[in-house]
Enzyme design. Structure first.
Site, short mmCIF file in Angstrom:
data_model
loop_
_atom_site.label_atom_id
_atom_site.label_comp_id
_atom_site.label_asym_id
_atom_site.label_seq_id
_atom_site.Cartn_x
_atom_site.Cartn_y
_atom_site.Cartn_z
N GLU A 173 0.80 -1.23 0.00
CA GLU A 173 0.00 0.00 0.00
C GLU A 173 0.83 1.28 0.00
OE1 GLU A 173 -4.07 -0.59 2.13
OE2 GLU A 173 -2.50 -0.93 3.62
N GLU A 197 -3.99 -0.05 -1.58
CA GLU A 197 -4.48 1.32 -1.69
C GLU A 197 -3.37 2.17 -2.29
OE1 GLU A 197 -7.75 2.13 1.81
OE2 GLU A 197 -5.65 2.57 2.24
#
Length: 612
Positions: free
Chosen positions: A487, A509
């Site tokens: 991420e 993400e």
């Protein structure tokens, strides 16, 4: 939110920025509460880095002993230990909200039956049974993770673990409301397992392996989850991305509605090494055997397949030991057992011997100083890395973890390197920088559950402050990733250059803190893909991959796609999704130019079932 949301209810994931890092932790229990191992502890001379000094003077360093006391932060209980609950509660009070503190704990239970316990787990706390089978150590009670410390939001319940226990939950259902880096391994739950916090607030995890849950697993608000080589009674619901491989009782393949990706078996797996006690009460480390076409648990039918090593074959490291001493121990032919704590390294730890085990307890943490790489593995068979955290230092490291040297070419198919519950962090606990976090050069490496995280909250956080361009770079051929969480990197989160790579479950993400569109521009392409397969790759496959964006600094940012791959027949993906969280940024496509754009403020995934 309502007390019981309907199955499949989306839960928008937004991590609020926490306050500054927690002050250094003070052990809450004394060494008297710990059952020591039989061998003598490492000497003060060894821990001080004296081997390096001896070498500098042309002297042969004194041989380091194997075995030793596990230190004050490894708490070993048996059924006769008084006041177990009070001791568990004391550790939890200290660790409940210590997200970036220095406290590290391992709670170990000798075989037997324990009644009326509720082991609440905070940050950097591991709980485990010490039998060869989970059923050797039975707790009539709970091993609980909830989110009261964070207002019922479980999206920051990182860095904790449960292993090798049988649970008989007090209410019939155990609560395990976690996020990343919180494995649930080798567990036997005589009842159900609830993966959401009480109140069913936001949740974003997680990982289960080699476990049997007799009842129902209820994800509720969990947005994504990976379960491997296990057995479950039933599975309640899915939000965005629920992936199963080798799981008896798993729901049928149905992505995207419901969002289940189900593989009948796991192509190759080898369970994580674990500490146990033998018939004499001495500590040993069990090394599970490799399985191909794996399905179901490895235990429950007699002695598990594998072999074991006595603790005397390990250098039992304590915080404060030097990298020179760790390397001397490895050169002597010892394995490494890293007891809980923080280790500063002024040079890489070098794993050059085939079959070496580096096992951490209680989230032992390696911090490379002065821009060095924390750990390097040679092009050799059968290395096992497990159970530790690498935390970037303030001086930029070119790499933090290297699995094999550049150009590694040896065939390790019979005895691969495994990287399990090894986590990487850049920033959050303080300033940290690294160009690339993890590089995998060795062929046939198995990366089984990792979270590689450029911090989005805590101390030392900012687009350039904790700069980290690449999360995981795979150059080796025939690498398998099972449970890949990466991420927030400034460029590619995963860049895969090796041939015949496979990934089962990917959660990502994009970096929240990109200041504007120009900051993420990749030549003519809007943004760097979360997962990029190199242009020269002709064979690659992935199942159950998701990427999310939450560009909260500049919500107008547009990401062209979450995934990028060559358009060739041998490169295949199954069950992909991208999500814009609350409309903070948008994706134009899912993979390459395929897949509908996300739009507006509705947090609804755009999916591609099959590529090409």
């Amino acid at each position: 939110m309502p007390d019981t949301p309907p199955p499949g209810t989306p839960a928008v994931r937004r991590r609020a920025v926490l306050a500054a890092a927690t002050a250094a932790a003070v052990p809450v229990l004394t060494a008297a509460a710990v059952t020591p191992a039989s061998a003598a502890p490492p000497s003060a001379t060894a821990a001080s880095g004296a081997p390096a000094a001896a070498a500098a003077h042309g002297k042969r360093p004194r041989a380091l002993p194997g075995g030793g006391d596990l230190g004050p932060n490894v708490l070993v209980f048996d059924p006769s230990t008084p006041d177990i609950q009070a001791r568990l509660d004391a550790v939890f009070r200290q660790q409940e909200s210590a997200q970036f503190g220095t406290g590290r704990y391992a709670l170990l239970f000798r075989p037997g039956t324990y009644h009326g316990l509720n082991a609440q787990l905070g940050f950097y706390t591991s709980i485990a049974g010490l039998g060869l089978s989970p059923d050797d150590t039975t707790v009539h009670g709970d091993v609980t993770v909830d989110a009261g410390w964070f207002g019922g939001n479980a999206t920051q319940n990182f860095w904790r673990s449960a292993e090798n226990l049988a649970l008989v939950p007090a209410s019939g259902t155990n609560r395990w409301a976690v996020a990343q880096a919180a494995p649930f391994r080798r567990m036997h739950v005589h009842g159900g397992l609830d993966l959401a916090p009480s109140g069913y607030g936001w949740a974003s995890g997680g990982y289960i392996a080699d476990s049997r849950i007799e009842g129902q697993v209820g994800p509720y608000s969990q947005q994504q989850w990976y379960t491997r080589d296990s057995a479950i009674g039933s599975w309640l619901n899915g939000v965005w991305n629920m992936v199963f491989s080798g799981v008896e009782g798993a729901p049928a393949q149905s992505f995207p509605a419901p969002p289940y990706t189900t593989l009948d078996t796991t192509p190759v797996s080898r369970e994580k090494p674990f500490l146990y006690v033998d018939g004499r009460g001495g500590f040993r480390v069990f090394l599970p055997a490799k399985r191909t076409g794996a399905r179901g648990v490895t235990w429950g039918k007699g002695t598990p397949r594998g072999n074991s090593l006595p603790l005397s074959r390990f250098y039992v490291a304590r915080p404060g030991v030097s990298a020179a001493t760790l390397n001397q121990a490895l050169a002597q032919g010892l394995h490494l057992l890293l007891t809980p704590g923080v280790y500063h390294l002024d040079r890489p730890v070098r794993v050059n011997r085939a079959g070496t085990v580096v096992l951490g307890l209680g989230y032992a943490t390696l911090i490379p100083d002065n821009g060095v790489t924390a750990l390097k593995v040679a092009d050799v068979d059968g290395v096992r890395l497990a159970g530790f955290l690498v935390d970037a230092g303030p001086v930029n490291s070119r790499t933090l973890l290297e699995i094999g040297p550049p150009g590694a070419r040896r065939d390790h198919s019979a005895d691969p390197t495994t990287v399990q519950d090894v986590f990487v962090r850049i920033g959050g606990a303080g300033a940290g920088r690294a160009t690339t976090s993890m590089v995998v050069n060795n062929r046939h490496t198995i990366v089984d559950h990792t979270w590689v995280w450029r911090a989005d909250h805590g101390e030392g956080v900012g687009w350039e402050t904790n700069r980290a361009d690449y999360g995981v770079v795979v150059n080796g051929d025939d690498v398998l990733a099972t449970g890949l969480f990466v991420e927030h990197f400034n460029k590619y989160d995963v860049q895969w250059n090796g041939q015949r790579g496979r990934t089962i479950f990917f959660q990502n993400e994009k970096a929240y803190d990109a200041p504007d569109q120009a900051a993420i521009q990749n030549g003519p392409v809007k943004g760097y893909a979360a997962y990029k397969v190199g242009a020269g790759v002709t064979t690659h496959e992935g199942w159950g991959l998701g990427s999310y964006c939450f560009y909260n600094v500049d919500p107008t940012i547009v990401q062209h796609h979450g995934f990028a791959a060559p358009d060739v027949p041998g490169v295949k993906f199954h069950d992909l999704l991208v999500v814009s969280l609350g409309g903070q940024g948008q994706y134009e496509h899912v993979i390459n130019d395929l897949g509908a754009p996300t739009s507006g403020t509705s947090t609804v995934p755009s999916t591609v079932v099959s590529y090409p």
